[in-house]
Motif scaffolding. Structure first.
Motif, short mmCIF file in Angstrom:
data_model
loop_
_atom_site.label_atom_id
_atom_site.label_comp_id
_atom_site.label_asym_id
_atom_site.label_seq_id
_atom_site.Cartn_x
_atom_site.Cartn_y
_atom_site.Cartn_z
N ALA A 158 -0.85 10.57 -17.61
CA ALA A 158 -0.16 11.48 -16.69
C ALA A 158 -1.09 12.59 -16.23
CB ALA A 158 1.07 12.07 -17.38
N LYS A 159 -1.93 13.14 -17.13
CA LYS A 159 -2.89 14.17 -16.74
C LYS A 159 -3.90 13.63 -15.76
CE LYS A 159 -2.54 16.81 -21.04
NZ LYS A 159 -3.23 17.26 -22.28
N LYS B 82 -4.20 2.24 -15.36
CA LYS B 82 -3.22 1.28 -15.88
C LYS B 82 -3.23 1.38 -17.40
CE LYS B 82 -1.76 -3.54 -15.66
NZ LYS B 82 -2.06 -4.90 -15.14
N ILE B 83 -2.03 1.53 -17.97
CA ILE B 83 -1.90 1.70 -19.42
C ILE B 83 -1.72 0.34 -20.07
CG2 ILE B 83 -0.46 2.71 -21.22
CD1 ILE B 83 0.34 4.88 -19.29
N PRO B 84 -2.44 0.07 -21.17
CA PRO B 84 -2.22 -1.20 -21.88
C PRO B 84 -0.84 -1.21 -22.54
CG PRO B 84 -3.74 0.22 -23.09
CD PRO B 84 -3.52 0.85 -21.77
N ILE B 85 -0.15 -2.32 -22.46
CA ILE B 85 1.21 -2.45 -23.00
C ILE B 85 1.14 -3.21 -24.32
CG2 ILE B 85 3.51 -3.37 -22.60
CD1 ILE B 85 2.95 -3.11 -19.61
N LYS B 86 1.69 -2.60 -25.39
CA LYS B 86 1.73 -3.20 -26.71
C LYS B 86 3.17 -3.28 -27.20
CE LYS B 86 -2.80 -1.32 -27.97
NZ LYS B 86 -3.55 -0.47 -28.93
N ILE C 69 9.01 2.11 -25.96
CA ILE C 69 7.74 2.71 -25.57
C ILE C 69 6.98 1.78 -24.63
CG2 ILE C 69 5.53 3.59 -26.39
CD1 ILE C 69 7.81 5.39 -27.07
N ALA C 70 7.03 0.48 -24.93
CA ALA C 70 6.39 -0.50 -24.05
C ALA C 70 7.07 -0.51 -22.68
CB ALA C 70 6.43 -1.88 -24.70
N ASP C 71 8.39 -0.40 -22.66
CA ASP C 71 9.10 -0.35 -21.38
C ASP C 71 8.67 0.87 -20.57
OD1 ASP C 71 10.42 -2.64 -22.08
OD2 ASP C 71 12.21 -1.59 -22.83
N VAL C 72 8.52 2.03 -21.26
CA VAL C 72 8.08 3.24 -20.56
C VAL C 72 6.67 3.04 -20.00
CG1 VAL C 72 7.51 5.68 -20.87
CG2 VAL C 72 9.58 4.74 -21.91
N ALA C 73 5.79 2.43 -20.78
CA ALA C 73 4.43 2.20 -20.31
C ALA C 73 4.42 1.29 -19.08
CB ALA C 73 3.59 1.60 -21.43
N SER C 74 5.26 0.26 -19.10
CA SER C 74 5.35 -0.64 -17.96
C SER C 74 5.86 0.10 -16.72
CB SER C 74 6.28 -1.81 -18.30
OG SER C 74 6.44 -2.66 -17.18
N ALA D 164 2.55 4.47 -11.08
CA ALA D 164 1.19 4.77 -10.63
C ALA D 164 0.84 3.94 -9.40
CB ALA D 164 0.20 4.52 -11.75
N PHE D 165 1.24 2.68 -9.42
CA PHE D 165 0.97 1.83 -8.26
C PHE D 165 1.71 2.32 -7.03
CE2 PHE D 165 2.15 -1.77 -5.58
CZ PHE D 165 0.90 -2.27 -5.25
N ASN D 166 2.99 2.69 -7.20
CA ASN D 166 3.79 3.19 -6.07
C ASN D 166 3.25 4.51 -5.53
OD1 ASN D 166 5.53 1.02 -6.23
ND2 ASN D 166 6.98 2.08 -7.60
N LEU D 167 2.75 5.37 -6.45
CA LEU D 167 2.16 6.63 -6.01
C LEU D 167 0.90 6.38 -5.17
CD1 LEU D 167 2.52 8.92 -9.16
CD2 LEU D 167 3.68 9.18 -6.97
N LYS D 168 0.11 5.43 -5.60
CA LYS D 168 -1.10 5.11 -4.85
C LYS D 168 -0.77 4.60 -3.46
CE LYS D 168 -5.30 2.30 -5.12
NZ LYS D 168 -6.06 1.31 -5.91
#
Length: 543
Positions: free
Chosen positions: A187-188, A198-202, A207-212, A218-222
């Protein structure tokens, strides 16, 4: 404070609250149950002991009573027993460890016991007559010891449980914060403009759902940033073309605004002339009554002045005769002159003239003051001031002033009734409020044919001051009620008004932030109600 510490403290606080609640409820239940059982046991033992000793007490069998007392001490936890006869005579007693040396005071609740012994008694009675009583004491130290041990064990259990909860919270907080640190770092990075992340999803947890979801964001912001840049270019180009349109349109609006201001000024001038015309029309209706009202005081003032003139001539003749008397030296001539003066004094009745002169002067002064008030009232009503002064005034004073102005126009068969309550001062224009009331009273006067009553009432209802003007005149049909405040609407004959009186009243009340309403029934009368908000000197409502 970190999320890990918050998690540990939050779970520990919840667990501690639940444990304290559970332990407290359990200990309270244990304590109340044991104490209740002990109380019932003491009452039952005392009652049974009283029943056993009743016959021995009635027969004064002291030997049996000694045996009964020793036998009852066989009961566990019973530390002393005593039998009291009539007149508080001690028949028998026994104890275990010198408990009889302490004065007897019955205990009501086990919680209140301070000496470790629960003292109770039971009366020995026969046929409703009390012949004595038995007193016993039960040792409660064993119960208190058991309760204390339970409390200690509960504290140990709570400490162990809190330790386990702290360990579990620490492990859970470490797991959660480890995943969240990755999200925080990403986020920073986005906040400083780096959208290629892109955050790795584990795993498959939340928490994984939030990362996804974060990766999608991030893609939509770009993508949105790219579109925004394109839109900014197009917007700058559009703004350049709009500037010329705005300038042209602004010029047109300025021209239209000047035209509207001129039209508004013309409308205001016309409205002022129409309002003044309505005032003068109402003033014409008042004029007939005012002329009659002024003629009355003028008539008796003129009559009083004629009488005063005659009295003046009489006094001048007497003074002349007195002056002649002072010039005479002959005694006979003086005697004749004195008789003449005495005859004139009797003829003129000087005592009556002196009394009547004061009455005539007072009546004349009152008559001229009445004329002055009528003329001033008409002047105030007819004059339209370009400046209206607002001040803190009593609405009841406005009512009284208006009644003083209009009373001369009302015929004798129309009575005025007032019911004025104590009201707080109101920030208003007194002249305009009086003008509004005058229009309503004149409207009520026009509605009454023959005898009638105009009732004026003032009240405070919450945040409003209410003034009602009602009459028992001919009233109005329902279809007219929605039009009476419209300009130029009138039911009067031609020449008696142009239909702006109620419109003026409505506008004045609206200027003061108030309301005006009407209720009317055909052939029964009408009631107009003015509602003004209670305010202070700044015009701000007080409630």
């Amino acid at each position: 404070m970190s999320l890990r510490l918050k998690t540990i403290l939050g779970i520990a606080a919840i667990e501690a609250l639940l444990l304290v609640l559970l332990v407290t409820m359990t200990l309270n239940y244990l304590r109340s149950t044991n104490y209740e059982t002990l109380t019932k046991r003491a009452s039952t033992t005392a009652t049974l002991f009283a029943t056993t000793t009743k016959n021995a007490v009635l027969s004064y069998d002291l030997a049996s009573l000694d045996a009964f007392v020793k036998d009852v001490l066989v009961n566990p936890d019973l530390v002393y027993a005593r039998v009291i006869g009539p007149d508080n005579q001690l028949f028998a007693e026994a104890d275990v460890k010198d408990y009889l040396n302490v004065s007897f005071t019955p205990d009501i609740r086990v919680e209140d016991v301070t000496d470790g012994v629960f003292d109770t008694f039971a009366n020995i009675s026969e046929g409703g007559v009390v012949y004595g009583r038995v007193e016993i004491g039960l040792d409660i130290r064993s119960i208190n010891t058991a309760i204390k041990e339970a409390e200690n064990r509960s504290i140990i259990i709570v400490i162990i449980e809190m330790g386990l909860v702290a360990l579990f919270s620490f492990l859970l907080g470490g797991y959660l914060t480890g995943q969240l640190k990755v999200l925080s770092t990403a986020a920073k990075s986005i906040s400083i403009g780096n959208l290629d992340i892109k955050i790795p999803i584990k795993g498959r947890d939340e928490i994984a759902d939030v990362a996804s979801a974060f990766n999608v964001m991030a893609f939509n912001l770009k993508d949105a940033s790219a579109h925004r840049d394109q839109f900014e270019v197009e917007l700058r180009e559009l703004n350049r073309s709009l500037e010329d349109r705005v300038k042209r349109r602004t010029k047109q609006l300025e021209i239209k605004n000047i035209e509207l201001e001129k039209a508004n000024s013309d409308i205001k001038k016309t409205q002022t002339k129409l309002l003044q015309a309505e005032k003068m029309a109402s003033l014409g209706v008042l004029a007939a009554g005012v002329a009659h009202e002024i003629n009355n005081p003028i008539g008796f003032v003129m009559s009083n002045l004629h009488s005063l003139g005659e009295y003046g001539q009489n006094y001048r003749r007497l003074i002349s005769e007195y002056s002649l008397l002072l010039t005479l030296t002959d005694c006979e001539a003086k005697k004749i002159q004195q008789d003449k003066i005495h005859h004139l004094s009797s003829q003129y009745d000087l005592q009556f003239m002196n009394e009547d002169m004061e009455i005539l002067l007072q009546e004349s002064i009152e008559g001229t003051e009445r004329i002055r008030d009528i003329v001033q009232g008409l002047k105030d009503y007819a004059y339209t001031s370009p400046h209206t002064d607002y001040a803190m005034d009593d609405v009841n004073d406005c009512i009284q002033t208006t009644l003083a102005t209009v009373s001369s126009e009302l015929p004798e068969q129309i009575k005025i009734q007032t019911d004025l309550a104590m009201l707080p001062p109101l920030f208003c224009c007194k002249e305009k409020i009086s003008e509004s009331l005058l229009n309503l009273i004149m409207n009520a006067r026009q509605a009454i044919e023959g005898e009638g009553v105009i009732a004026i009432q003032s009240r405070q209802k919450g945040e409003w001051l209410e003034i009602s003007v009602s009459d028992n005149g001919k009233g109005m049909p329902i279809e007219q009620l929605g039009k009476i405040f419209d300009p130029f609407f009138t039911t009067r004959p031609v020449g008696e008004g142009i239909g702006l009186g109620l419109t003026m009243a409505y506008g004045i009340i609206r200027e003061h932030g108030g309301e005006i309403s009407v209720e009317s029934e055909l052939n029964k009368g009408s009631c107009f109600t003015l509602r003004l908000p209670v305010n202070d000197a700044s015009g701000i409502a007080l409630v």
